[in-house]
Design an enzyme around this catalytic site. Structure first.
Site, short mmCIF file in Angstrom:
data_model
loop_
_atom_site.label_atom_id
_atom_site.label_comp_id
_atom_site.label_asym_id
_atom_site.label_seq_id
_atom_site.Cartn_x
_atom_site.Cartn_y
_atom_site.Cartn_z
N PRO A 410 -18.85 -22.51 -31.40
CA PRO A 410 -17.74 -22.21 -32.32
C PRO A 410 -18.20 -22.24 -33.77
O PRO A 410 -19.11 -22.99 -34.13
CB PRO A 410 -16.73 -23.31 -32.03
CG PRO A 410 -17.48 -24.38 -31.32
CD PRO A 410 -18.59 -23.71 -30.59
N HIS A 411 -17.59 -21.40 -34.57
CA HIS A 411 -17.95 -21.26 -35.98
C HIS A 411 -17.41 -22.47 -36.76
O HIS A 411 -16.28 -22.47 -37.25
CB HIS A 411 -17.35 -19.96 -36.54
CG HIS A 411 -17.69 -19.67 -37.96
ND1 HIS A 411 -18.80 -18.95 -38.33
CD2 HIS A 411 -17.07 -20.01 -39.12
CE1 HIS A 411 -18.85 -18.84 -39.64
NE2 HIS A 411 -17.79 -19.48 -40.15
N HIS A 412 -18.23 -23.52 -36.82
CA HIS A 412 -17.79 -24.77 -37.43
C HIS A 412 -19.00 -25.51 -37.99
O HIS A 412 -19.92 -25.85 -37.25
CB HIS A 412 -17.08 -25.64 -36.39
CG HIS A 412 -16.37 -26.82 -36.96
ND1 HIS A 412 -17.01 -28.00 -37.29
CD2 HIS A 412 -15.06 -27.01 -37.27
CE1 HIS A 412 -16.13 -28.86 -37.76
NE2 HIS A 412 -14.93 -28.29 -37.76
N ARG A 464 -22.05 -18.04 -33.03
CA ARG A 464 -21.63 -18.79 -34.21
C ARG A 464 -21.24 -17.88 -35.38
O ARG A 464 -20.38 -18.21 -36.19
CB ARG A 464 -22.74 -19.75 -34.63
CG ARG A 464 -22.32 -20.86 -35.59
CD ARG A 464 -23.43 -21.89 -35.75
NE ARG A 464 -23.68 -22.56 -34.48
CZ ARG A 464 -24.81 -22.39 -33.76
NH1 ARG A 464 -25.77 -21.58 -34.18
NH2 ARG A 464 -24.96 -23.03 -32.63
#
Length: 490
Positions: A410-412, A464
């Site tokens: 996840p883009h975090h 990502r």
């Protein structure tokens, strides 16, 4: 085997499989509920409490507000970045509070009421501090452009932490009214069992002042803070003012808020969705609840609002004009390519909540010539939650940490970088970039995060860099807290 015996055997097998499937679903709902609340601990800004359960996070942004001589520590990072955006944060707190208000008993039965109230309080504490004076509200901390250009964990960030405010001279009636709604809703959440009446009273005082501020000084906040236009630009303030008035009426019962609702120029009509930018559906749903409970008359402007929200729900359950999305081949409600699941979770919250209010009033949803009983509405919501939790063509749970397969990238920022607990040395913006470009899974599992979700053909690219599908956000998870509590405890 004789025919009657065969029928009995088949019925027994079908019953066993249904019971097994139901039990598995209940376990998934329980795990998802627990992790959805855990997610908010991963999004915390400020000094973390001793009760912090997400151990890969540490203290961050401890000097927020120093440029203005105020304490703006705390609150939530909205998504996978390190900025505190007050507009979506306030909506997040409103939806978390609404989950508690509607499903308090179910949350308690699941052992999660305390965690839900903690999640509300963490956001409400910050919003109350941000309301530094009656006509001053700090609405953003951090610079979105420099932050988005830098891949750093929040504990290390050295990008600008400028605080931005709205005032009587530079107004932001949209964000002020949304913050009023959040604090009024939180005050209702803390008025009930296991709440905190004194704290509720403090929040309500802020909410009343913020509503007056918003009414008296109209103007969209991005006009006062141009940098907000690139991130969470507001389309108007009439929805937030109406939403705040309804929550204040629920919190106080005062005539002035009831009169504001009845006299509102814009009731929203039939909307496409409920979101951080458009709250008309939420206000309409609350008015419909008050009508069904006999607390508002079912005529005039009130009846119009009920009709609007019920038309919205007819569209959601595919008995309308399609304005609120169509189903993908795999069965997901689809409205937009960018973080579609944020619209799904809010729609499902309104659906199950209104279904309960209809059931209590022994009523049904009428969609043209089709009459839909409350149980059918809940069944549709269940199908969407099951899709999110893995019953989909990708066989992937879109809530991280739930199920056997879920997004690993996840883009975090914080989740993708080494934990500050195990790697206390500073990781600069330049060094952080290498973690962004890794093809390996994130180094930390951000349990409970719901990613943006698959496309209109049910495809999801777990990368990502795919922020359009892969970035989780607080305002996507907040509504599902109530939905999961509802589905877990019929």
């Amino acid at each position: 085997m004789v025919g009657s015996a065969r029928v009995l055997l088949v019925a027994a097998v079908v019953g066993f499989l249904a019971t097994t499937a139901c039990g598995a679903a209940q376990r998934d709902y329980a795990a998802a509920l627990t992790k959805s609340l855990l997610y908010f601990e991963a999004q915390r800004s400020g000094r973390l409490p001793p009760t912090q359960r997400v151990q890969w996070r540490g203290n961050s942004a401890l000097k927020d507000g120093a440029d203005h001589g105020v304490d703006l520590t705390g609150g939530y990072y909205d998504s996978g970045d390190n900025v505190k955006f007050g507009f979506p944060m306030a909506f997040t707190v409103t939806m978390l509070s609404w989950s508690v208000v509607e499903h308090r008993g179910r949350l308690a039965a699941a052992g999660e009421l305390g965690h839900a109230l903690q999640a509300v309080r963490w956001g409400a504490d910050y919003l109350a501090k941000a309301h530094a004076r009656p006509d001053v509200l700090y609405v953003n901390v951090g610079d979105g452009h420099s932050d988005h250009a830098c891949w750093e964990r929040p504990e290390d960030m050295d990008t600008p932490r400028r605080a931005y405010m709205v005032t009587a001279i530079h107004p932001g009636s949209d964000v002020a009214a949304e913050t009023a709604a959040a604090l009024a809703a939180a005050s209702v959440a803390f008025t009930g069992p296991h709440g905190d009446p004194r704290y509720a009273s403090t929040l309500l005082k802020h909410a009343k002042q913020l509503f007056q501020f918003a009414k008296n000084h109209r103007g969209l906040y991005q006009s006062s803070i141009p940098s907000a236009r690139s991130f969470y630009s507001s389309s108007g303030d009439e929805d937030e003012l109406l939403w705040a008035a309804v929550w204040l009426y629920i919190a106080t019962g005062h005539q002035e808020y009831k009169a504001y609702i009845a006299g509102a120029n814009n009731l929203g009509g039939v909307r496409q969705s409920l979101s951080w930018d458009d709250k008309f559906v939420g206000a309409q749903a609350l008015v419909a609840k008050l009508i069904l409970q006999g607390k508002l008359p079912n005529n005039g402007r009130h009846a119009e609002m009920r009709s609007n929200v019920e038309s919205f729900l007819c569209n959601v359950v595919q008995h309308g004009d399609g304005r609120s999305g169509r189903l993908t081949p795999g069965g997901m409600l689809y409205l937009q390519p960018w973080s579609n699941l944020q619209d799904v979770t809010t729609a499902m919250f309104v659906l199950v909540t209104h279904a309960d209010h209809l059931a209590a009033a022994r009523a049904s949803l009428q969609c043209g010539g089709v009459r839909l009983p409350p149980a059918q509405l809940v069944s549709f919501a269940r199908s969407q939650v099951d899709y999110i939790l893995g019953k989909n063509p990708m066989k992937m749970s879109y809530m991280v940490g739930v199920g056997k397969r879920y997004p690993l990238q996840p883009h975090h920022r914080g989740a993708s970088l080494p934990s500050i607990r195990n790697n206390p040395g500073k990781i600069s913006c330049g060094k952080g970039a290498q973690y962004f470009h890794r093809s390996a899974p994130n180094l930390n599992v951000i349990d409970g995060a719901i990613v943006g979700g698959p496309d209109n053909n049910d495809h999801y690219d777990d990368s990502r860099g795919n922020y359009q599908q892969g970035e989780p956000s607080t305002y996507t998870v907040a509504p599902i807290v109530g939905v999961l509590a509802r589905l877990l405890h019929n």
